[in-house]
Design a protein around this motif. Structure first.
Motif, PDB file in Angstrom:
ATOM      1  N   ASN A  12       0.836  -1.199   0.000  1.00 47.61           N
ATOM      2  CA  ASN A  12       0.000   0.000   0.000  1.00 47.61           C
ATOM      3  C   ASN A  12       0.871   1.250   0.000  1.00 47.61           C
ATOM      4  O   ASN A  12       2.099   1.173  -0.135  1.00 47.61           O
ATOM      5  N   GLN A  13       0.247   2.415   0.189  1.00 48.78           N
ATOM      6  CA  GLN A  13       0.975   3.687   0.128  1.00 48.78           C
ATOM      7  C   GLN A  13       2.046   3.792   1.205  1.00 48.78           C
ATOM      8  O   GLN A  13       3.045   4.489   1.029  1.00 48.78           O
TER       9      GLN A  13
ATOM     10  N   GLU B 197     -13.984   5.102  -0.336  1.00 49.00           N
ATOM     11  CA  GLU B 197     -12.812   5.710   0.307  1.00 49.00           C
ATOM     12  C   GLU B 197     -11.510   5.413  -0.421  1.00 49.00           C
ATOM     13  O   GLU B 197     -10.428   5.793   0.050  1.00 49.00           O
ATOM     14  N   ASP B 198     -11.591   4.761  -1.573  1.00 47.12           N
ATOM     15  CA  ASP B 198     -10.378   4.472  -2.342  1.00 47.12           C
ATOM     16  C   ASP B 198      -9.887   5.667  -3.144  1.00 47.12           C
ATOM     17  O   ASP B 198      -8.877   5.563  -3.851  1.00 47.12           O
ATOM     18  N   HIS B 199     -10.562   6.803  -3.054  1.00 44.93           N
ATOM     19  CA  HIS B 199     -10.098   8.007  -3.755  1.00 44.93           C
ATOM     20  C   HIS B 199      -8.667   8.338  -3.335  1.00 44.93           C
ATOM     21  O   HIS B 199      -8.353   8.430  -2.147  1.00 44.93           O
ATOM     22  N   ASN B 200      -7.781   8.475  -4.327  1.00 42.79           N
ATOM     23  CA  ASN B 200      -6.359   8.777  -4.123  1.00 42.79           C
ATOM     24  C   ASN B 200      -5.580   7.617  -3.485  1.00 42.79           C
ATOM     25  O   ASN B 200      -4.438   7.809  -3.063  1.00 42.79           O
ATOM     26  N   ARG B 201      -6.167   6.437  -3.435  1.00 38.30           N
ATOM     27  CA  ARG B 201      -5.444   5.297  -2.870  1.00 38.30           C
ATOM     28  C   ARG B 201      -4.483   4.720  -3.921  1.00 38.30           C
ATOM     29  O   ARG B 201      -4.824   4.589  -5.077  1.00 38.30           O
ATOM     30  N   GLU B 202      -3.281   4.386  -3.460  1.00 37.31           N
ATOM     31  CA  GLU B 202      -2.260   3.848  -4.356  1.00 37.31           C
ATOM     32  C   GLU B 202      -1.946   2.394  -3.995  1.00 37.31           C
ATOM     33  O   GLU B 202      -1.818   2.046  -2.817  1.00 37.31           O
ATOM     34  N   TRP B 203      -1.844   1.566  -5.023  1.00 35.39           N
ATOM     35  CA  TRP B 203      -1.339   0.207  -4.857  1.00 35.39           C
ATOM     36  C   TRP B 203      -0.081   0.077  -5.702  1.00 35.39           C
ATOM     37  O   TRP B 203      -0.053   0.457  -6.868  1.00 35.39           O
TER      38      TRP B 203
ATOM     39  N   THR C 242      -2.866   4.611  -8.967  1.00 36.55           N
ATOM     40  CA  THR C 242      -3.598   5.417  -8.000  1.00 36.55           C
ATOM     41  C   THR C 242      -5.015   5.641  -8.498  1.00 36.55           C
ATOM     42  O   THR C 242      -5.215   6.031  -9.653  1.00 36.55           O
TER      43      THR C 242
END
Length: 250
Positions: free
Chosen positions: A169-170, A201-207, A224
């Motif tokens: 994750n980030q 809530e995955d907005h702006n989430r990076e894998w 992202t």
């Protein structure tokens, strides 16, 4: 004569890959799209005037540098430079750059026995669904694959040399133990996928898919998620470590 010389050189390359040749140093370098890549030439002489760089894409051999000077009649010459240590530098490398590079030394017009083979391998992440299909509540899969030059064994890189692919994750935390994600390792060991269902809530989430060697980060490629209204857009970025220097491409 030039065509004959190139044909003989290709035979030498193939023989050294599949049977092994004394005096040849082999180096593996890894990158993802947009990275600036440095290919070392550890057998070079001080002034580089004896140095020749060639590239083999497993289809053909192309001379990039001759006598320490870049060739101008090649497609990507504007993105190539030579370092003071005779290394070959590629700016904003793309997938088509991956392959075998070999640094040769000529003395009085004769090829020396020792040279260096640099295998440039490409790390790439791709989604299973199109951008228009990406939205909260939709399930999708990210596939991360390390594209290797033919003849280089993924099994050797993983089991003997200690290379490993993983999803983080980030914060850099391994997602293997997170029950939200389904992570699948493929039989060739150089491909790994991550499946999940997108949340609001995955907005702006990076894998991020990382390639490490014995816990040392070699390169990575990441995605992202960005939401816009009722839709979200999947963006891509990449992060790379080369000799302790952090590089990024967008």
């Amino acid at each position: 004569m030039a065509e004959c010389h190139m044909f003989l050189l290709e035979l030498i390359i193939l023989c050294s890959i599949f049977t092994g040749t004394n005096g040849i140093e082999e180096t593996n370098v890894f990158f993802s799209s947009g990275e600036n890549v440095r290919l070392p030439c550890n057998n070079a002489r001080s002034d580089c005037t004896s140095t020749t760089w060639n590239y083999n894409s497993h289809k053909e051999t192309v001379e990039l540098v001759n006598g320490g000077k870049l060739k101008n009649n090649i497609e990507r010459h504007e993105r190539l430079t030579m370092g003071s240590d005779c290394s070959l530098n590629i700016m904003k490398a793309t997938k088509k750059e991956y392959g075998l590079y070999f640094c040769l030394q000529y003395l009085n017009g004769r090829l020396q026995e020792t040279d260096e083979h640099v295998f440039l391998h490409f790390l790439h992440v791709s989604p299973s669904i199109s951008q228009t299909e990406i939205k909260a509540g939709r399930s999708g899969t990210l596939s991360c694959q390390l594209h290797l030059y033919p003849g280089v064994s993924c099994d050797t890189l993983v089991r003997i040399e200690g290379y490993q692919l993983m999803w983080v994750n980030q914060a850099g935390v391994n997602l293997m133990t997170d029950s939200r994600y389904q992570i699948l390792f493929f039989s060739n060991l150089c491909k790994i996928s991550l499946a999940t269902t997108l949340l609001n809530e995955d907005h702006n989430r990076e894998w991020r898919c990382q390639l490490t060697q014995r816990n040392q980060l070699k390169t990575s490629a990441s995605f992202t998620v960005k939401y816009s209204g009722q839709r979200c857009i999947l963006g891509m970025s990449s992060v790379h470590f080369t000799q302790g220097t952090l590089l990024s491409g967008f």
